[in-house]
Each structure stands twice: as structure tokens, then as C-alpha cells.
Design a protein around this motif. Structure first.
Motif, PDB file in Angstrom:
ATOM      1  N   ILE A  33      47.266 -46.335   3.396  1.00  0.00           N
ATOM      2  CA  ILE A  33      46.356 -45.369   2.800  1.00  0.00           C
ATOM      3  C   ILE A  33      45.361 -44.930   3.863  1.00  0.00           C
ATOM      4  CG2 ILE A  33      44.600 -44.997   1.035  1.00  0.00           C
ATOM      5  CD1 ILE A  33      46.091 -47.052  -0.674  1.00  0.00           C
ATOM      6  N   PRO A  34      45.246 -43.612   4.093  1.00  0.00           N
ATOM      7  CA  PRO A  34      44.328 -43.130   5.120  1.00  0.00           C
ATOM      8  C   PRO A  34      42.883 -43.312   4.675  1.00  0.00           C
ATOM      9  CG  PRO A  34      45.281 -41.299   3.940  1.00  0.00           C
ATOM     10  CD  PRO A  34      45.965 -42.535   3.446  1.00  0.00           C
ATOM     11  N   PRO A  35      41.976 -43.444   5.627  1.00  0.00           N
ATOM     12  CA  PRO A  35      40.562 -43.557   5.258  1.00  0.00           C
ATOM     13  C   PRO A  35      40.063 -42.248   4.657  1.00  0.00           C
ATOM     14  CG  PRO A  35      40.792 -43.327   7.628  1.00  0.00           C
ATOM     15  CD  PRO A  35      42.181 -43.470   7.060  1.00  0.00           C
ATOM     16  N   ASP A  36      39.067 -42.357   3.807  1.00  0.00           N
ATOM     17  CA  ASP A  36      38.515 -41.175   3.166  1.00  0.00           C
ATOM     18  C   ASP A  36      37.582 -40.475   4.146  1.00  0.00           C
ATOM     19  OD1 ASP A  36      38.058 -39.301   1.244  1.00  0.00           O
ATOM     20  OD2 ASP A  36      36.476 -40.451   0.256  1.00  0.00           O
ATOM     21  N   THR A  37      38.091 -39.476   4.814  1.00  0.00           N
ATOM     22  CA  THR A  37      37.310 -38.748   5.807  1.00  0.00           C
ATOM     23  C   THR A  37      37.296 -37.272   5.459  1.00  0.00           C
ATOM     24  OG1 THR A  37      39.235 -38.358   7.199  1.00  0.00           O
ATOM     25  CG2 THR A  37      37.995 -40.375   7.616  1.00  0.00           C
ATOM     26  N   THR A  40      40.790 -35.825   5.579  1.00  0.00           N
ATOM     27  CA  THR A  40      41.585 -36.020   4.370  1.00  0.00           C
ATOM     28  C   THR A  40      41.224 -34.965   3.325  1.00  0.00           C
ATOM     29  OG1 THR A  40      41.667 -38.377   4.817  1.00  0.00           O
ATOM     30  CG2 THR A  40      42.216 -37.682   2.596  1.00  0.00           C
ATOM     31  N   LYS A  41      39.940 -34.695   3.180  1.00  0.00           N
ATOM     32  CA  LYS A  41      39.508 -33.687   2.205  1.00  0.00           C
ATOM     33  C   LYS A  41      39.981 -32.299   2.612  1.00  0.00           C
ATOM     34  CE  LYS A  41      35.576 -36.431   0.851  1.00  0.00           C
ATOM     35  NZ  LYS A  41      34.149 -36.655   0.981  1.00  0.00           N
ATOM     36  N   SER A  46      43.478 -27.702   1.953  1.00  0.00           N
ATOM     37  CA  SER A  46      44.344 -26.689   2.570  1.00  0.00           C
ATOM     38  C   SER A  46      45.713 -26.641   1.892  1.00  0.00           C
ATOM     39  CB  SER A  46      44.493 -26.944   4.066  1.00  0.00           C
ATOM     40  OG  SER A  46      45.163 -28.163   4.304  1.00  0.00           O
ATOM     41  N   HIS A  47      46.236 -27.782   1.496  1.00  0.00           N
ATOM     42  CA  HIS A  47      47.541 -27.783   0.832  1.00  0.00           C
ATOM     43  C   HIS A  47      47.463 -27.180  -0.572  1.00  0.00           C
ATOM     44  CE1 HIS A  47      48.921 -30.168   4.177  1.00  0.00           C
ATOM     45  NE2 HIS A  47      50.147 -29.920   3.753  1.00  0.00           N
ATOM     46  N   TYR A  48      46.367 -27.411  -1.269  1.00  0.00           N
ATOM     47  CA  TYR A  48      46.224 -26.787  -2.582  1.00  0.00           C
ATOM     48  C   TYR A  48      46.019 -25.275  -2.466  1.00  0.00           C
ATOM     49  CZ  TYR A  48      46.153 -31.243  -4.996  1.00  0.00           C
ATOM     50  OH  TYR A  48      46.500 -32.460  -5.512  1.00  0.00           O
ATOM     51  N   VAL A  49      45.289 -24.835  -1.442  1.00  0.00           N
ATOM     52  CA  VAL A  49      45.112 -23.392  -1.223  1.00  0.00           C
ATOM     53  C   VAL A  49      46.462 -22.750  -0.923  1.00  0.00           C
ATOM     54  CG1 VAL A  49      44.131 -21.698   0.377  1.00  0.00           C
ATOM     55  CG2 VAL A  49      42.693 -23.507  -0.542  1.00  0.00           C
ATOM     56  N   TYR A 103      50.448 -38.037   1.014  1.00  0.00           N
ATOM     57  CA  TYR A 103      49.558 -38.447   2.099  1.00  0.00           C
ATOM     58  C   TYR A 103      48.666 -39.606   1.686  1.00  0.00           C
ATOM     59  CZ  TYR A 103      46.072 -38.083   5.807  1.00  0.00           C
ATOM     60  OH  TYR A 103      45.220 -38.358   6.847  1.00  0.00           O
ATOM     61  N   GLN A 104      48.216 -39.598   0.439  1.00  0.00           N
ATOM     62  CA  GLN A 104      47.330 -40.655  -0.052  1.00  0.00           C
ATOM     63  C   GLN A 104      48.081 -41.816  -0.684  1.00  0.00           C
ATOM     64  OE1 GLN A 104      44.816 -38.421  -2.668  1.00  0.00           O
ATOM     65  NE2 GLN A 104      43.279 -38.150  -1.068  1.00  0.00           N
ATOM     66  N   CYS A 105      49.393 -41.819  -0.571  1.00  0.00           N
ATOM     67  CA  CYS A 105      50.248 -42.892  -1.080  1.00  0.00           C
ATOM     68  C   CYS A 105      50.193 -43.027  -2.603  1.00  0.00           C
ATOM     69  CB  CYS A 105      49.914 -44.224  -0.422  1.00  0.00           C
ATOM     70  SG  CYS A 105      50.131 -44.194   1.354  1.00  0.00           S
ATOM     71  N   MET A 106      49.862 -41.986  -3.299  1.00  0.00           N
ATOM     72  CA  MET A 106      49.909 -42.012  -4.754  1.00  0.00           C
ATOM     73  C   MET A 106      51.322 -41.764  -5.246  1.00  0.00           C
ATOM     74  SD  MET A 106      46.600 -39.853  -5.819  1.00  0.00           S
ATOM     75  CE  MET A 106      44.996 -40.170  -5.161  1.00  0.00           C
TER      76      MET A 106
END
Length: 146
Positions: A33-37, A40-41, A46-49, A103-106
Motif C-alpha cells: 500500500i503506497p503512503p498517503d501523499t 497519491t491524491k 487525474s484518473h477520475y478526471v 494502486y491502493q490495493c483495494m
């Protein structure tokens, strides 16, 4: 650059313990899981846009398809092009919507599925463009023979 400066750069880079990518895992289901930086936001945003922009493209292509069908247009290439655009755009919407979860391993999916989703969309776009182009060139070639 001199060799001493290259050596010092390599020593600095080897002493730094930060890595750009997570190390490869031994099992396919494990995920780091990547750190919340802010990266990441930005990545998620960008992917949702991009997913929304491709959704707009799908809606515009669907409206174009409906107009072509309601006009009972004889140009089959316009109908085929809109169908290919709808298929390609829909795949892109799914691909870009899933990337933040992957990306967030969900959501853990095989990499082959992820790559296939990424490569299927350009295939449909190129197929649509080539169908349109070849039909157009055939029509204009036949007009030149008359």
C-alpha cells in the motif's frame, strides 16, 4: 562530469534508501500500500478526471450513433465508427476508474487483465479509424471511375 563526481553521485544514490517503485513481491496477491501523499491524491484525481472525459466521449459518440440511425444514413462507416468509439471509450472509462483502486490495493486483479484493459481501447480506436478511412477511400475511388 569527472569520474570523482560520478562516483560521489553513485555513492549518494546507493546510500539513499528511498525507492521509486515497490520491490517485486513473491506472491501475486500481495500488494504494498503506497503512503498517503500528495502524489497519491493527484494520481487518483487525474484518473477520475480522465474517466469522466472518456465518459463524455462515449456520450457524444452515442448521440452521433443515434443521429445516424434515426436519419437512416446509408454511410455504414459512420455507424461503425461510432460503435467502435463507444466500445473503446467504455473500456477506457472502466480502466481509468479501476486504476486508483488497484494502486491502493483495494482491488487486486492480475496484471494481464490490467494490461489487456489498457491495450484493448487503442485496438478499437484504430479499428474504427481504419474502417472509416478504408470505406471513405473506397467510396471516393468508385466515384472517380464514373
Amino acid at each position: 562530469m569527472s569520474s570523482s563526481s560520478l562516483l560521489s553521485l553513485s555513492l549518494l544514490s546507493s546510500s539513499n534508501n528511498t525507492t521509486l517503485a515497490p520491490p517485486p513481491s513473491s506472491s501475486p496477491s500481495s500488494c504494498t500500500i503506497p503512503p498517503d501523499t500528495s502524489f497519491t491524491k493527484d494520481y487518483i484525481l487525474s484518473h477520475y478526471v480522465l474517466a469522466v472525459l472518456y465518459l463524455i466521449l462515449v456520450i457524444v459518440s452515442f448521440i452521433g450513433l443515434l443521429k445516424a440511425l434515426l436519419k437512416k444514413e446509408k454511410a455504414l462507416s459512420v455507424i461503425q465508427y461510432n460503435i467502435f468509439s463507444i466500445m473503446a471509450g467504455s473500456i477506457r472509462v472502466v480502466f481509468f476508474s479501476l486504476q486508483p483502486f488497484i494502486y491502493q490495493c483495494m482491488l487486486i486483479i492480475p496484471n494481464s487483465v490490467n494490461v489487456s484493459l489498457n491495450l484493448a481501447s487503442p485496438f478499437f480506436y484504430v479499428s474504427g479509424y481504419m474502417t472509416y478511412l478504408l470505406t471513405w477511400s473506397e467510396i471516393h475511388q468508385n466515384r472517380g471511375r464514373r
